[in-house]
Design a protein around this motif. Structure first.
Motif, PDB file in Angstrom:
ATOM      1  N   ARG A   1       0.828  -1.208   0.000  1.00 22.06           N
ATOM      2  CA  ARG A   1       0.000   0.000   0.000  1.00 22.06           C
ATOM      3  C   ARG A   1       0.861   1.257   0.000  1.00 22.06           C
ATOM      4  O   ARG A   1       0.543   2.251  -0.662  1.00 22.06           O
ATOM      5  N   GLY A   2       1.978   1.207   0.724  1.00 17.58           N
ATOM      6  CA  GLY A   2       2.882   2.355   0.746  1.00 17.58           C
ATOM      7  C   GLY A   2       3.533   2.593  -0.604  1.00 17.58           C
ATOM      8  O   GLY A   2       3.701   3.733  -1.038  1.00 17.58           O
ATOM      9  N   HIS A   3       3.907   1.486  -1.284  1.00 18.01           N
ATOM     10  CA  HIS A   3       4.463   1.619  -2.633  1.00 18.01           C
ATOM     11  C   HIS A   3       3.463   2.297  -3.573  1.00 18.01           C
ATOM     12  O   HIS A   3       3.816   3.211  -4.322  1.00 18.01           O
ATOM     13  N   GLU A   4       2.224   1.832  -3.525  1.00 15.69           N
ATOM     14  CA  GLU A   4       1.206   2.379  -4.419  1.00 15.69           C
ATOM     15  C   GLU A   4       0.933   3.844  -4.113  1.00 15.69           C
ATOM     16  O   GLU A   4       0.789   4.665  -5.027  1.00 15.69           O
ATOM     17  N   PHE A   5       0.889   4.183  -2.824  1.00 16.19           N
ATOM     18  CA  PHE A   5       0.595   5.563  -2.441  1.00 16.19           C
ATOM     19  C   PHE A   5       1.685   6.515  -2.933  1.00 16.19           C
ATOM     20  O   PHE A   5       1.402   7.562  -3.518  1.00 16.19           O
ATOM     21  N   LEU A   6       2.956   6.159  -2.697  1.00 10.62           N
ATOM     22  CA  LEU A   6       4.050   7.037  -3.116  1.00 10.62           C
ATOM     23  C   LEU A   6       4.174   7.108  -4.642  1.00 10.62           C
ATOM     24  O   LEU A   6       4.490   8.162  -5.195  1.00 10.62           O
ATOM     25  N   TYR A   7       3.931   5.984  -5.314  1.00  8.55           N
ATOM     26  CA  TYR A   7       4.025   6.002  -6.779  1.00  8.55           C
ATOM     27  C   TYR A   7       2.966   6.920  -7.382  1.00  8.55           C
ATOM     28  O   TYR A   7       3.266   7.743  -8.256  1.00  8.55           O
ATOM     29  N   LYS A   8       1.722   6.795  -6.921  1.00  4.52           N
ATOM     30  CA  LYS A   8       0.654   7.607  -7.482  1.00  4.52           C
ATOM     31  C   LYS A   8       0.822   9.082  -7.155  1.00  4.52           C
ATOM     32  O   LYS A   8       0.513   9.948  -7.981  1.00  4.52           O
ATOM     33  N   SER A   9       1.324   9.381  -5.959  1.00  8.76           N
ATOM     34  CA  SER A   9       1.432  10.784  -5.551  1.00  8.76           C
ATOM     35  C   SER A   9       2.667  11.472  -6.110  1.00  8.76           C
ATOM     36  O   SER A   9       2.639  12.680  -6.380  1.00  8.76           O
ATOM     37  N   GLN A  10       3.769  10.730  -6.324  1.00  8.72           N
ATOM     38  CA  GLN A  10       5.020  11.358  -6.729  1.00  8.72           C
ATOM     39  C   GLN A  10       5.379  11.131  -8.210  1.00  8.72           C
ATOM     40  O   GLN A  10       5.903  12.029  -8.860  1.00  8.72           O
ATOM     41  N   VAL A  11       5.095   9.938  -8.716  1.00  5.35           N
ATOM     42  CA  VAL A  11       5.528   9.604 -10.081  1.00  5.35           C
ATOM     43  C   VAL A  11       4.374   9.728 -11.069  1.00  5.35           C
ATOM     44  O   VAL A  11       4.446  10.480 -12.051  1.00  5.35           O
ATOM     45  N   HIS A  12       3.306   9.005 -10.796  1.00  6.62           N
ATOM     46  CA  HIS A  12       2.200   8.971 -11.751  1.00  6.62           C
ATOM     47  C   HIS A  12       1.555  10.342 -11.929  1.00  6.62           C
ATOM     48  O   HIS A  12       1.142  10.704 -13.037  1.00  6.62           O
ATOM     49  N   SER A  13       1.484  11.107 -10.870  1.00  3.84           N
ATOM     50  CA  SER A  13       0.863  12.430 -10.962  1.00  3.84           C
ATOM     51  C   SER A  13       1.647  13.360 -11.880  1.00  3.84           C
ATOM     52  O   SER A  13       1.070  14.135 -12.649  1.00  3.84           O
TER      53      SER A  13
END
Length: 258
Positions: free
Chosen positions: A238-250
């Motif tokens: 869940r932490g991986h997904e949260f940081l990826y969506k907020s920092q990279v994917h956005s």
């Protein structure tokens, strides 16, 4: 040399020989015909003979005339066939007269076209509707023009570009000038062209290729992914997904050009 047999409607056979003798060959070809013509006529059961081609008779005139006299042949080309005044391509047969070959008549020169002075071409005009239709009809698979702008970008940005492009086209057609000579004015000030400009986080280049913007975006995303990979051992799924969506994917989705 090529040899073949022609059979007429009545069953009569005619031996046809096509030849080419280079000027440097000498009399070997003519000697071959003299030595073998009777045998060829007998083997192929031919009653008449036609010999034609490029013999280059100058230099072997005596041998050639001897061939004609030996087999009672007639050269029907009695006019020059070369600009030097000689006859290089004889047509030799044993057919009885009349068989008449004439020189091709000289082709008269083409008449000169009249020169119409003082004429003007019909001026070309365009409008926003025509430009809009042309932009919307562009296909993604079409090649880019000299400006390097992708047809996909032109079509998707047609609403914003149609007014400016129409003005440029009209000025070019009216004054017969290159697009690079056009100067844009804003409140009396000439706007200097720039290769790149950053607006709201998006870097635009003069050819709308967005290479600089894409390169910077990829570099930023790669740096964030490297940081995320270094701390991945401290995070759960869940932490991986949260940081990826907020920092990279956005950052990849912001002002997406796709």
């Amino acid at each position: 040399m090529i040899i073949f047999k022609i059979i007429s409607h009545g069953g009569r056979g005619t031996l046809c020989m096509g030849w080419y003798r280079p000027p440097s060959q000498g009399i070997a070809l003519v000697d071959f015909i003299v030595d073998n013509l009777d045998r060829l006529m007998t083997v192929h059961q031919c009653e008449n003979i036609i010999i034609l081609g490029d013999l280059n008779p100058p230099g072997i005139n005596n041998t050639f005339n001897s061939l004609l006299a030996t087999f009672d042949l007639t050269n029907h080309i009695t006019f020059p066939t070369h600009r030097s005044g000689s006859s290089l391509g004889p047509i030799v047969t044993d057919f009885p007269p009349p068989l008449k070959c004439t020189a091709r008549p000289r082709v008269p020169p083409l008449p000169s076209l009249p020169v119409v002075a003082g004429t003007r071409l019909t001026p070309l005009f365009t409008n926003e509707a025509e430009v809009r239709v042309t932009l919307n009809a562009l296909e993604d698979t079409e090649a880019v023009g000299p400006d390097g702008v992708s047809p996909r970008v032109l079509r998707r940005c047609s609403g914003e570009l149609v007014c400016t492009l129409t003005k440029i086209f009209k000025a070019t057609l009216r004054h017969n000038i290159e697009s690079s000579e056009i100067r844009l004015l804003f409140e009396g000030t000439t706007l200097a062209p720039q290769e790149e400009m950053k607006i709201l986080g998006v870097t635009y280049d003069s050819k709308l290729t967005f290479r600089t913007h894409i390169t910077q975006l990829a570099r930023t995303a790669a740096g964030k992914l490297a940081s995320l990979r270094r701390i991945s051992c401290l995070l759960d799924a869940r932490g991986h997904e949260f940081l990826y969506k907020s920092q990279v994917h956005s950052s990849l989705e912001y002002s997406c050009l796709a």
